[in-house]
Design an enzyme around this catalytic site. Structure first.
Site, mmCIF file in Angstrom:
data_model
loop_
_atom_site.group_PDB
_atom_site.id
_atom_site.type_symbol
_atom_site.label_atom_id
_atom_site.label_comp_id
_atom_site.label_asym_id
_atom_site.label_seq_id
_atom_site.Cartn_x
_atom_site.Cartn_y
_atom_site.Cartn_z
ATOM 1 N N GLU A 136 -2.402 7.303 -5.022
ATOM 2 C CA GLU A 136 -2.578 6.916 -6.529
ATOM 3 C C GLU A 136 -4.169 6.852 -6.789
ATOM 4 O O GLU A 136 -4.255 6.833 -8.042
ATOM 5 C CB GLU A 136 -2.199 5.112 -6.266
ATOM 6 C CG GLU A 136 -3.085 4.678 -5.198
ATOM 7 C CD GLU A 136 -2.954 2.922 -5.415
ATOM 8 O OE1 GLU A 136 -1.720 2.680 -5.131
ATOM 9 O OE2 GLU A 136 -3.739 2.095 -5.535
ATOM 10 N N HIS A 163 -0.740 0.082 -9.832
ATOM 11 C CA HIS A 163 -1.348 -1.087 -8.978
ATOM 12 C C HIS A 163 -1.798 -2.151 -9.806
ATOM 13 O O HIS A 163 -3.338 -2.432 -9.945
ATOM 14 C CB HIS A 163 -2.536 -0.545 -8.226
ATOM 15 C CG HIS A 163 -3.050 -1.005 -6.864
ATOM 16 N ND1 HIS A 163 -3.389 -0.230 -5.940
ATOM 17 C CD2 HIS A 163 -3.186 -2.538 -6.809
ATOM 18 C CE1 HIS A 163 -3.726 -1.186 -5.161
ATOM 19 N NE2 HIS A 163 -3.809 -2.373 -5.554
ATOM 20 N N ARG A 221 0.633 -1.276 -0.134
ATOM 21 C CA ARG A 221 -0.072 -0.208 0.136
ATOM 22 C C ARG A 221 0.890 1.247 -0.139
ATOM 23 O O ARG A 221 1.902 1.166 0.693
ATOM 24 C CB ARG A 221 -0.899 -0.016 1.130
ATOM 25 C CG ARG A 221 -2.226 -0.611 1.037
ATOM 26 C CD ARG A 221 -3.229 0.144 0.083
ATOM 27 N NE ARG A 221 -4.212 -0.655 -0.456
ATOM 28 C CZ ARG A 221 -5.475 -0.626 0.017
ATOM 29 N NH1 ARG A 221 -5.872 0.122 0.966
ATOM 30 N NH2 ARG A 221 -6.241 -1.251 -0.699
HETATM 31 P P1 NAI Z 1 -1.735 -11.189 4.670
HETATM 32 O O1 NAI Z 1 -2.840 -10.853 5.577
HETATM 33 O O2 NAI Z 1 -1.781 -12.721 4.171
HETATM 34 O O3 NAI Z 1 -0.225 -11.004 5.162
HETATM 35 C C1 NAI Z 1 0.125 -9.665 5.461
HETATM 36 C C2 NAI Z 1 1.293 -10.019 6.668
HETATM 37 O O4 NAI Z 1 1.651 -8.829 7.213
HETATM 38 C C3 NAI Z 1 0.775 -10.822 7.983
HETATM 39 O O5 NAI Z 1 1.548 -11.643 8.223
HETATM 40 C C4 NAI Z 1 0.844 -9.852 9.149
HETATM 41 O O6 NAI Z 1 1.251 -10.411 10.167
HETATM 42 C C5 NAI Z 1 1.951 -9.120 8.651
HETATM 43 N N1 NAI Z 1 2.188 -7.847 9.261
HETATM 44 C C6 NAI Z 1 1.161 -6.844 9.844
HETATM 45 N N2 NAI Z 1 1.662 -5.844 10.183
HETATM 46 C C7 NAI Z 1 3.236 -5.840 10.093
HETATM 47 C C8 NAI Z 1 4.400 -5.143 10.390
HETATM 48 N N3 NAI Z 1 4.008 -3.787 10.917
HETATM 49 N N4 NAI Z 1 5.504 -5.489 10.015
HETATM 50 C C9 NAI Z 1 5.760 -6.576 9.313
HETATM 51 N N5 NAI Z 1 4.786 -7.281 8.882
HETATM 52 C C10 NAI Z 1 3.365 -6.982 9.177
HETATM 53 O O7 NAI Z 1 -1.879 -10.437 3.293
HETATM 54 P P2 NAI Z 1 -1.264 -10.531 1.912
HETATM 55 O O8 NAI Z 1 -2.479 -11.447 1.210
HETATM 56 O O9 NAI Z 1 -0.180 -11.048 1.872
HETATM 57 O O10 NAI Z 1 -1.402 -9.126 1.137
HETATM 58 C C11 NAI Z 1 -0.315 -8.250 1.824
HETATM 59 C C12 NAI Z 1 -0.447 -6.602 1.294
HETATM 60 O O11 NAI Z 1 -0.499 -6.811 -0.270
HETATM 61 C C13 NAI Z 1 -1.979 -6.342 1.437
HETATM 62 O O12 NAI Z 1 -2.183 -5.923 2.714
HETATM 63 C C14 NAI Z 1 -2.138 -5.347 0.441
HETATM 64 O O13 NAI Z 1 -1.744 -4.173 0.740
HETATM 65 C C15 NAI Z 1 -1.280 -5.730 -0.693
HETATM 66 N N6 NAI Z 1 -1.916 -6.130 -1.984
HETATM 67 C C16 NAI Z 1 -1.328 -5.584 -3.173
HETATM 68 C C17 NAI Z 1 -2.202 -6.025 -4.413
HETATM 69 C C18 NAI Z 1 -1.570 -5.173 -5.562
HETATM 70 O O14 NAI Z 1 -2.225 -5.342 -6.767
HETATM 71 N N7 NAI Z 1 -0.392 -4.429 -5.655
HETATM 72 C C19 NAI Z 1 -3.215 -6.847 -4.314
HETATM 73 C C20 NAI Z 1 -3.356 -7.462 -3.010
HETATM 74 C C21 NAI Z 1 -2.795 -7.050 -1.863
#
Ligand code: NAI
Length: 336
Positions: A262, A294, A233
């Site tokens: 964005e 994105h 993000r």
């Molecule tokens: P997820 O929920 O499976 O994993 C996120 C991880 O980040 C979790 O393990 C959580 O414990 C960890 N986390 C939380 N706070 C943290 C911190 N302060 N420091 C380090 N780790 C921390 O989510 P997923 O599916 O892996 O997605 C991750 C991110 O990717 C989403 O939140 C979203 O912002 C982004 N995303 C981007 C897309 C794109 O098209 N560019 C599409 C989908 C998601």
């Protein structure tokens, strides 16, 4: 059920219609859903929205008054929906929590490889008959240290790919995942990850804790010349600090699929317009910065999964059933 689909792009229509099989009566609108456009949804029991639609309390009140009872997000993130207002108005909100972590992970690695080997510059050069290699020196990923911030679904997929490249893997996550040691990933505090990594790649959600996680102080801890990749993000990175670090050559290269502001530009063709966002304009001047709009999620597999889950969610809402993908007031984690 009649569903008003907002912010429709041609691919949304294609994938939703293909998966729908006449279950729901889908009406497509290209405009975003916002307080100014809720009249379009009058008498539709359900609306289907995406990341930049604005469902604040005003919009939700207007939707409820027009007979809308369900909001189906065709994305994981929900920071654009006022869940407290939705609950108060009796509007049920569902989302697609996970569709294809590999789609985003592979895009992050595409940015790494392109930046490392200067593919974006080489492509331009060769087209103009310039076959010089000056300025195109890269490094092997093999043997380099990659730091993964957030080892959730996407971070784990990145770890699997980079393990294949022969990278040394570091991770930081408040909720470490068992089994990552099999990929050689070692959990360390963020400061240590920043200090040791040649590549830092961000895969945590945007929360109050991760807002500007990568600021001037964090960048100062990174290895001089390191690469930073953000496909999570935009606001996880402080863009002003990023620009300062690029100007001072503290950072070696930066790949961004997301950007703090964005919402005003991404997903739109502005090629005939004047770009009024000075920070984005400045970022675009650096030869060692690669920005995509994105598009990490944008693969056939991910769009198929998004359409399927969205329609399944709508089925459950229509039948009045419980849905695992339902959001409730108080859920504050906002994935993308
Ligand atoms: P997820 O929920 O499976 O994993 C996120 C991880 O980040 C979790 O393990 C959580 O414990 C960890 N986390 C939380 N706070 C943290 C911190 N302060 N420091 C380090 N780790 C921390 O989510 P997923 O599916 O892996 O997605 C991750 C991110 O990717 C989403 O939140 C979203 O912002 C982004 N995303 C981007 C897309 C794109 O098209 N560019 C599409 C989908 C998601």
């Amino acid at each position: 059920m009649r569903v008003a689909v907002f912010s429709t792009e041609p691919w949304d229509r294609d994938f939703l219609e293909r998966e729908n099989e006449r279950r729901h009566q889908l009406e497509f609108f290209t405009v975003p859903l916002a307080p100014e456009t809720t009249a379009l949804a009058r008498d539709y029991p359900a609306v289907c929205v995406f990341v930049h639609d604005r469902l604040n309390a005003v919009a939700l009140e207007q939707l409820a008054a027009g007979g809308t009872r369900f909001v189906a997000l065709r994305c994981a993130g929900f920071n654009n929906v006022d869940l407290t207002a939705a609950e108060r108005l009796g509007i049920r909100v569902v989302r697609v929590p996970a569709y294809s972590p590999e789609a985003v992970a592979e895009h992050a690695v595409a940015l790494m490889l392109a930046l490392d080997r200067h593919i974006h510059r080489a492509w331009n050069r060769v087209r103009e008959g310039n076959f010089s290699l000056r300025g195109l020196l890269g490094f092997n990923l093999n043997g380099r240290t990659a730091g993964i911030v957030g080892t959730g679904r996407i971070g784990q997929a990145v770890a699997r790919i980079l393990h294949g490249f022969g990278c040394r893997l570091l991770g930081c996550d408040p909720a470490p995942v068992a089994g990552m040691a099999d990929l050689g990933l070692q959990y360390v505090p963020l400061d240590e990850l920043l200090a040791q990594s040649d590549i830092v790649t961000l895969h945590c959600p945007l929360t109050p804790e991760t807002h500007h996680l990568i600021d001037a102080a964090a960048i100062a801890k990174m290895r001089p010349g390191a690469m930073l990749i953000n496909t999570s993000r935009g606001a996880v990175v402080d863009t002003r600090a990023l620009i300062a670090a690029l100007k001072s050559r503290r950072l070696g290269s930066v790949g961004l699929d997301v950007y703090e502001q964005e919402g005003d530009v991404f997903f739109r063709d502005l090629s005939d317009e004047v770009l009024t966002d000075d920070m984005l304009a400045r970022l675009l001047t650096f030869p060692n910065v690669l920005i995509t709009s994105h598009q990490g999620f944008f693969t056939a597999e991910a769009l198929t999964a998004i359409a399927r889950t969205t329609l399944d969610n709508l089925d459950r809402l229509e039948r009045g059933e419980a849905c695992d993908n339902e959001l409730h007031a108080g859920t504050h984690v906002a994935p993308g």
